[in-house]
Each structure stands twice: as structure tokens, then as C-alpha cells.
Design a protein around this motif. Structure first.
Motif, PDB file in Angstrom:
ATOM      1  N   LEU A  10       0.833  -1.213   0.000  1.00 47.25           N
ATOM      2  CA  LEU A  10       0.000   0.000   0.000  1.00 47.25           C
ATOM      3  C   LEU A  10       0.862   1.255   0.000  1.00 47.25           C
ATOM      4  O   LEU A  10       0.571   2.215  -0.720  1.00 47.25           O
ATOM      5  N   LEU A  42      -6.390  -6.461  -2.044  1.00 40.42           N
ATOM      6  CA  LEU A  42      -6.453  -5.137  -1.420  1.00 40.42           C
ATOM      7  C   LEU A  42      -7.475  -4.239  -2.127  1.00 40.42           C
ATOM      8  O   LEU A  42      -8.176  -3.461  -1.487  1.00 40.42           O
ATOM      9  N   TYR A  47      -9.206  -1.446   0.367  1.00 36.52           N
ATOM     10  CA  TYR A  47      -8.055  -0.692   0.859  1.00 36.52           C
ATOM     11  C   TYR A  47      -7.533   0.254  -0.210  1.00 36.52           C
ATOM     12  O   TYR A  47      -7.072   1.349   0.091  1.00 36.52           O
ATOM     13  N   THR A 150      -0.154   3.767   6.748  1.00 33.35           N
ATOM     14  CA  THR A 150      -0.818   2.464   6.691  1.00 33.35           C
ATOM     15  C   THR A 150      -0.698   1.689   7.996  1.00 33.35           C
ATOM     16  O   THR A 150      -1.302   0.632   8.124  1.00 33.35           O
ATOM     17  N   ALA A 153      -4.005   0.463   9.641  1.00 35.25           N
ATOM     18  CA  ALA A 153      -4.901  -0.442   8.922  1.00 35.25           C
ATOM     19  C   ALA A 153      -4.888  -1.818   9.578  1.00 35.25           C
ATOM     20  O   ALA A 153      -3.845  -2.330   9.952  1.00 35.25           O
TER      21      ALA A 153
END
Length: 154
Positions: A10, A42, A47, A150, A153
Motif C-alpha cells: 500500500l 487489497l 483498501y 498504513t 490499517a
């Protein structure tokens, strides 16, 4: 549940969404196919909401940033719908946030020059009744992040 590889993927994609899968895979020590499957997951799980191109605002003629603080005396559903519709139709308005405290909203505008603020101001006040609007011209962008951390998350 995300692991550290997912978070790294990410992070890399936030920095450059056009990065080749092979390069991402190398960076996170995965095969290209395993990395591709993770990226697909993802996306499926939300996401990765979308991939966009970040334009150079100077090159597209919008070097000026103005923040507008809005106070309103109205908070009923009809007014909120009018306000949301009004700000949604003006492309120079790139962000609108509802606030706590003494002000109701902050609006971020990108403009060709400071004088163009009056054009946007007139468009907005024609569409919706506002109690007070105060404009603040950004003199310098100290930090502009397109990505988010991130580490939070799950």
C-alpha cells in the motif's frame, strides 16, 4: 487482516500507483503472481479505493490555493442538501470539511490567481445562503501528502 507486506504494498502504491508489479514484488520479497494476487485482494477489500494521476497544478494553470472558512446560521436538511449540491458543482472546490467548534466548514479552492476567488464566491453565494465566509490565501505549501499512513490499517 493486513500484514507488513500488505502495508508495504500500500505504501509503495501510494507513492507510485504505476509502479510495475515486478518492482513491488521485489520490494516486498514476493513472486510477481503472489504480489498481484495481494494487490487484487487489497482492491477487492477496499483498501485501494482507486488509482489517480496527481497533476502539476502550476502546469494546469491552478497555482493558487485559497482556504475558505464558512459559518452558517442554518443546519436543517434542506440547507445542507443545497450546500452539498453547490460545492459539488464547482470544480475549483477540491475539498470541503465539516468542522467542530466556531466554524461550520472549511473549503479548499485551487485557482488560477487570487482574483478568481471572487468568481467562486459569487457562484457559491448565489446557490446557498451563508452567514459568514472568510478567505485565507496559502502563501506556501509546507507539506502536501497524497498518501496516508498504513500502520493503523487492520
Amino acid at each position: 487482516m493486513l500484514d507488513e507486506r500488505d502495508r508495504k504494498i500500500l505504501d509503495l502504491m501510494q507513492a507510485n500507483a504505476e509502479m510495475a508489479v515486478n518492482d513491488i514484488a521485489d520490494a516486498v520479497a514476493l513472486s510477481a503472481s503472489a504480489c498481484s494476487r495481494r494487490i487484487a485482494r487489497l482492491r477487492e477489500e477496499g483498501y485501494i479505493a482507486r488509482s489517480v494521476a496527481v497533476l502539476d497544478r502550476r502546469k494546469v494553470g491552478l497555482p493558487t490555493t485559497v482556504f475558505v472558512i464558512v459559518r452558517t446560521g442554518k443546519h436543517e436538511a434542506g440547507w445542507l442538501d443545497e450546500f452539498h449540491a453547490a460545492v459539488s458543482t464547482i470544480p475549483e472546490i477540491v475539498e470541503v470539511h465539516r468542522l467542530t467548534g466556531n466554524f461550520d466548514y472549511i473549503i479548499k479552492l485551487v485557482l488560477p490567481n487570487v482574483e478568481h476567488y471572487d468568481v467562486i464566491y459569487r457562484q457559491l453565494v448565489r446557490r446557498v445562503e451563508l452567514f459568514d465566509m472568510s478567505a485565507y490565501i496559502s502563501m506556501e505549501t509546507v507539506k502536501l501528502a497524497t498518501g496516508v499512513p498504513t500502520k493503523y490499517a487492520e
